[in-house]
Enzyme design. Sequence first.
Site, mmCIF file in Angstrom:
data_model
loop_
_atom_site.group_PDB
_atom_site.id
_atom_site.type_symbol
_atom_site.label_atom_id
_atom_site.label_comp_id
_atom_site.label_asym_id
_atom_site.label_seq_id
_atom_site.Cartn_x
_atom_site.Cartn_y
_atom_site.Cartn_z
ATOM 1 N N CYS A 126 0.895 -1.190 -0.130
ATOM 2 C CA CYS A 126 -0.272 -0.031 -0.143
ATOM 3 C C CYS A 126 0.753 1.234 -0.082
ATOM 4 O O CYS A 126 1.973 1.081 -0.708
ATOM 5 C CB CYS A 126 -0.945 -0.125 1.141
ATOM 6 S SG CYS A 126 -2.375 1.042 1.057
ATOM 7 N N ASP A 195 -3.389 0.601 9.686
ATOM 8 C CA ASP A 195 -4.925 1.655 9.943
ATOM 9 C C ASP A 195 -5.349 1.655 11.254
ATOM 10 O O ASP A 195 -5.671 2.628 11.951
ATOM 11 C CB ASP A 195 -5.880 0.953 8.888
ATOM 12 C CG ASP A 195 -5.555 1.580 7.534
ATOM 13 O OD1 ASP A 195 -6.108 2.806 7.316
ATOM 14 O OD2 ASP A 195 -5.002 0.821 6.858
#
Length: 308
Positions: A126, A195
């Site tokens: 990512c 996250d």
Amino acid sequence: MSAVEETSLRIANMSIRGAGRIARAGASAIGDFARTYEGRELDGFIRDLGKAVDTLLASRPTAVSLWNGVHAAIRGAEDCTSLEEAVSLVSGNADRFVEDSSKAVKRIASIGARRICDGDTLLTHCNSSAALGVIKEAHSQGKDIKVYATESRPWRQGILTVNELAEAGVDVTLVIDSAVRSVMKRIDKVFVGADTITSDGVLINKIGTSQLALAAHERRVPFYVCAETYKFSPMTLFGDMVVIEERDISEVVRPGEVPDSVKVFNPVFDSTPGRYIDALITELGMMSPGSVYGVMAEQLGPTVFSKE
């Protein structure tokens, strides 16, 4: 459109990506709300502040960094005795969070780069500012490193990653997500962002992270998570489950590309158990996933351990 509404929209439509960037954007929006508030009563400010918080948090329900950033900005507002005091407190909190968050990323880069050796080949996933900070810091120290970066579909955040690394002069290769197990034999260490990290050390991160962890575990490749402590989720202390957000199928298939009867599963995140994580690299130092509870209790404080 207010700063809160604009920020919420940009977070929801992925114009603002990355847990750290989302957290800073949320806190900044709350600070702007306070500084530009046109009402004249404290009660009205507190009420409207609550609405602003709800608007922002609805934009990305899984990213605890947003929750922590927004709540860091409003902490203590309900105890204020005047509108002026509340405005000053909230705007000051927001500015302080943004500054501390930026410093945390730099601190993580300094700590994490020490785990990288000259000649290492790394893998990342990512587009994590914390993980990329570690890699770029190692490169700036003159270490000869190579990096593989996943494409990270469906939003292809890997394109951002390879562009950023290439601009820094890093030898970087883009790989499709399904090639992770194939390239793992070339990898010395894996660095990813986060996250959310739960109280028992489970990592919630971009979909596909867990397959990196499993492939790394299979080949005994160290798997590191680069995460600021505001990504630790205090809500999970009380049994709350982390909501894995699903996004629209249009991110995966174009209209008419498949029959209407075909279902599409498009989760944004997956979960990686702590047993597959070698260490968390935070601004406080390196720690095991099992240390998360103690850090939350000590660093975040009891006032954060509430949704009220």
